[in-house]
Design a protein around this motif. Structure first.
Motif, PDB file in Angstrom:
ATOM      1  N   VAL A  19     -21.067 -30.871  14.524  1.00 33.35           N
ATOM      2  CA  VAL A  19     -19.995 -29.895  14.775  1.00 33.35           C
ATOM      3  C   VAL A  19     -18.672 -30.609  14.992  1.00 33.35           C
ATOM      4  N   LEU A  20     -18.699 -31.650  15.804  1.00 32.09           N
ATOM      5  CA  LEU A  20     -17.469 -32.368  16.130  1.00 32.09           C
ATOM      6  C   LEU A  20     -16.882 -33.066  14.906  1.00 32.09           C
ATOM      7  N   ARG A  22     -17.346 -32.311  11.802  1.00 32.12           N
ATOM      8  CA  ARG A  22     -16.856 -31.272  10.890  1.00 32.12           C
ATOM      9  C   ARG A  22     -15.454 -30.832  11.306  1.00 32.12           C
ATOM     10  N   PHE A  23     -15.223 -30.664  12.600  1.00 34.31           N
ATOM     11  CA  PHE A  23     -13.894 -30.274  13.086  1.00 34.31           C
ATOM     12  C   PHE A  23     -12.869 -31.383  12.858  1.00 34.31           C
ATOM     13  N   ARG A  26     -13.541 -32.477   8.600  1.00 34.71           N
ATOM     14  CA  ARG A  26     -13.952 -31.473   7.609  1.00 34.71           C
ATOM     15  C   ARG A  26     -15.238 -31.859   6.880  1.00 34.71           C
ATOM     16  N   ALA A 153     -22.512 -25.869  11.109  1.00 36.12           N
ATOM     17  CA  ALA A 153     -21.783 -27.097  10.770  1.00 36.12           C
ATOM     18  C   ALA A 153     -22.082 -27.517   9.338  1.00 36.12           C
ATOM     19  N   TYR A 157     -16.250 -25.194   7.518  1.00 35.44           N
ATOM     20  CA  TYR A 157     -15.278 -25.796   8.432  1.00 35.44           C
ATOM     21  C   TYR A 157     -14.489 -24.749   9.211  1.00 35.44           C
ATOM     22  N   HIS A 158     -14.165 -23.620   8.570  1.00 35.54           N
ATOM     23  CA  HIS A 158     -13.174 -22.705   9.132  1.00 35.54           C
ATOM     24  C   HIS A 158     -13.625 -22.055  10.436  1.00 35.54           C
ATOM     25  N   ILE A 160     -15.657 -23.307  12.649  1.00 40.03           N
ATOM     26  CA  ILE A 160     -15.617 -24.345  13.683  1.00 40.03           C
ATOM     27  C   ILE A 160     -14.174 -24.664  14.061  1.00 40.03           C
ATOM     28  N   ALA A 161     -13.288 -24.761  13.066  1.00 36.95           N
ATOM     29  CA  ALA A 161     -11.872 -25.003  13.355  1.00 36.95           C
ATOM     30  C   ALA A 161     -11.288 -23.871  14.185  1.00 36.95           C
ATOM     31  N   PHE A 164     -12.503 -24.213  17.864  1.00 33.69           N
ATOM     32  CA  PHE A 164     -11.792 -25.259  18.603  1.00 33.69           C
ATOM     33  C   PHE A 164     -10.345 -24.859  18.862  1.00 33.69           C
ATOM     34  N   THR A 165      -9.717 -24.188  17.901  1.00 31.04           N
ATOM     35  CA  THR A 165      -8.331 -23.749  18.101  1.00 31.04           C
ATOM     36  C   THR A 165      -8.240 -22.772  19.269  1.00 31.04           C
TER      37      THR A 165
END
Length: 205
Positions: A19-20, A22-23, A26, A153, A157-158, A160-161, A164-165
């Motif tokens: 996961v990390l 990927r963030f 990508r 993951a 990507y989106h 997960i992004a 985090f955002t």
């Protein structure tokens, strides 16, 4: 430049490192587990604000590993707890981790709200092998007063992004609130000191 620290927690095999990565990049790294702690750095812009982000990925935690939890919980401004929706044991460990985070909040916060936390159900692409229902994850998040989301993951990507955002925005609000409280508390202390000093002088005149 705002400095911010996040940490990911979860059982071995839950996919927190995937996961990390990927963030941060990508890219998808597949199954990955490490016996070493890792610290990643990334500069990014959120809502026009420049951030210097540090993300701590400690070696995987089991439900008994309280000593492993203490360092990231004390260090981080925000936390992500990851479990695998196809592995109920990882969900049970996530429950334990969230409980320990709540206990740490109670012990350390002294009236301040605790750091923002997100519960993340990973491997949504393995729905055919699901052992943890989505409503179970959502209910646990509600009980723990944290955000909840399921992602994959491996597939994208989106999501997960976006997660985090949202977490980073919540952390920014939390840090601002904490700074405002400290400034307010400090100004009250200064005002009280000035009042004590000048009040005594007036009485002696």
């Amino acid at each position: 430049m705002t400095d911010m620290k996040l940490a990911l927690l979860g059982r071995r095999g839950a996919g927190k490192s995937a996961v990390l990565v990927r963030f941060l990049t990508r890219r998808f790294i597949g199954e990955y587990a490490s016996d070493a702690n890792s610290l990643y750095h990334k500069r990014l812009s959120i809502d026009g604000r420049q951030l210097n982000l540090e993300v701590y990925d400690p070696c995987s935690q089991s439900s008994e590993a309280r000593c492993i939890l203490e360092e990231p919980v004390d260090w981080a401004d925000g936390l992500v707890v990851v479990y695998d929706i196809s592995d109920r044991t990882s969900f049970i460990d996530a429950q334990s981790i969230l409980r320990q985070i709540r206990e740490a909040r109670t012990d350390n916060c002294k009236g301040e709200s605790g750091v923002p936390v997100c519960l993340l159900g990973n491997k949504q692409d393995l729905c055919h092998a699901r052992q943890v229902r989505e409503d179970e994850g959502r209910r646990l998040a509600q009980e723990s007063r944290c955000h909840f989301q399921e992602v994959s993951a491996a597939e994208g990507y989106h999501d997960i992004a976006g997660l985090f955002t949202r977490l980073i925005r919540r952390v920014m609000e939390h840090l601002k609130h904490r700074a405002d409280r400290r400034r307010y508390s400090g100004s009250k202390s200064v005002a009280k000191l000035i009042n004590n000093v000048f009040g005594k002088r007036r009485k002696s005149v």
